[in-house]
Design a protein around this motif. Structure first.
Motif, short mmCIF file in Angstrom:
data_model
loop_
_atom_site.label_atom_id
_atom_site.label_comp_id
_atom_site.label_asym_id
_atom_site.label_seq_id
_atom_site.Cartn_x
_atom_site.Cartn_y
_atom_site.Cartn_z
N LEU A 158 86.73 47.96 175.16
CA LEU A 158 88.19 47.96 175.02
C LEU A 158 88.74 46.70 174.37
CD1 LEU A 158 89.17 49.51 178.45
CD2 LEU A 158 89.02 50.65 176.24
N GLY A 159 88.00 45.61 174.42
CA GLY A 159 88.48 44.36 173.82
C GLY A 159 89.50 43.67 174.71
N VAL A 160 90.54 43.13 174.11
CA VAL A 160 91.58 42.41 174.84
C VAL A 160 92.31 43.31 175.84
CG1 VAL A 160 93.67 41.04 174.61
CG2 VAL A 160 91.82 40.70 173.00
N PRO A 161 92.61 44.57 175.50
CA PRO A 161 93.21 45.43 176.53
C PRO A 161 92.30 45.64 177.75
CG PRO A 161 93.60 46.37 174.38
CD PRO A 161 92.67 45.23 174.19
N GLY A 162 91.01 45.61 177.54
CA GLY A 162 90.07 45.69 178.66
C GLY A 162 90.14 44.46 179.54
N LEU A 163 90.34 43.31 178.93
CA LEU A 163 90.51 42.08 179.70
C LEU A 163 91.80 42.13 180.51
CD1 LEU A 163 89.46 39.25 180.38
CD2 LEU A 163 90.71 38.43 178.40
N ILE A 164 92.85 42.63 179.91
CA ILE A 164 94.12 42.79 180.62
C ILE A 164 93.95 43.77 181.78
CG2 ILE A 164 96.51 43.60 180.39
CD1 ILE A 164 96.37 42.50 177.49
N LEU A 165 93.18 44.83 181.56
CA LEU A 165 92.90 45.78 182.62
C LEU A 165 92.16 45.11 183.78
CD1 LEU A 165 92.74 48.78 183.64
CD2 LEU A 165 90.55 48.86 182.45
N LEU A 166 91.18 44.28 183.48
CA LEU A 166 90.44 43.59 184.54
C LEU A 166 91.34 42.62 185.32
CD1 LEU A 166 87.04 42.81 182.82
CD2 LEU A 166 87.49 44.46 184.63
N ILE A 167 92.23 41.94 184.62
CA ILE A 167 93.17 41.04 185.29
C ILE A 167 94.09 41.85 186.20
CG2 ILE A 167 95.13 39.49 184.93
CD1 ILE A 167 93.71 38.58 182.33
N PHE A 168 94.59 42.96 185.70
CA PHE A 168 95.46 43.84 186.51
C PHE A 168 94.72 44.34 187.74
CE2 PHE A 168 97.19 48.10 187.38
CZ PHE A 168 98.48 47.73 187.74
N LEU A 169 93.48 44.77 187.56
CA LEU A 169 92.70 45.27 188.71
C LEU A 169 92.41 44.16 189.70
CD1 LEU A 169 90.20 47.68 186.94
CD2 LEU A 169 92.12 48.28 188.40
N LYS A 170 92.22 42.96 189.23
CA LYS A 170 91.98 41.83 190.13
C LYS A 170 93.20 41.56 191.00
CE LYS A 170 89.68 38.15 191.47
NZ LYS A 170 88.34 38.10 191.98
N PHE A 171 94.39 41.68 190.43
CA PHE A 171 95.60 41.47 191.22
C PHE A 171 95.85 42.62 192.18
CE2 PHE A 171 97.12 38.43 187.88
CZ PHE A 171 97.18 37.35 188.73
N MET A 172 95.38 43.80 191.87
CA MET A 172 95.59 44.96 192.72
C MET A 172 94.72 44.90 193.98
SD MET A 172 97.97 46.73 191.42
CE MET A 172 97.86 48.24 192.31
N VAL A 173 93.57 44.28 193.88
CA VAL A 173 92.65 44.24 195.03
C VAL A 173 92.90 43.08 195.90
CG1 VAL A 173 90.23 43.98 195.67
CG2 VAL A 173 90.86 45.47 193.81
#
Length: 63
Positions: free
Chosen positions: A48-63
């Motif tokens: 995914l590239g940069v959007p994948g990194l944003i997704l991982l950051i979002f998931l980190k905040f969700m957990v």
């Protein structure tokens, strides 16, 4: 899209994502924020590239 272009794009996404992940982890030390670099996060960032990194950051905040 031929195979060479696809591999080139995947490599660029992976390198850019890895650099950004390293920067986030470096500055995240001060804020107690860290995203582990494992096979799953590398695949998400590579595909995914940069959007994948944003997704991982979002998931980190969700957990």
């Amino acid at each position: 899209m031929n195979a060479v272009r696809l591999v080139k794009k995947l490599l660029i996404n992976t390198v850019l994502g890895a650099v950004l992940l390293s920067v986030i982890n470096f500055f995240g030390i001060y804020f107690n924020f860290y995203i582990a670099l494992n096979i799953y996060s590398a695949l998400i960032i590579g595909i995914l590239g940069v959007p994948g990194l944003i997704l991982l950051i979002f998931l980190k905040f969700m957990v």
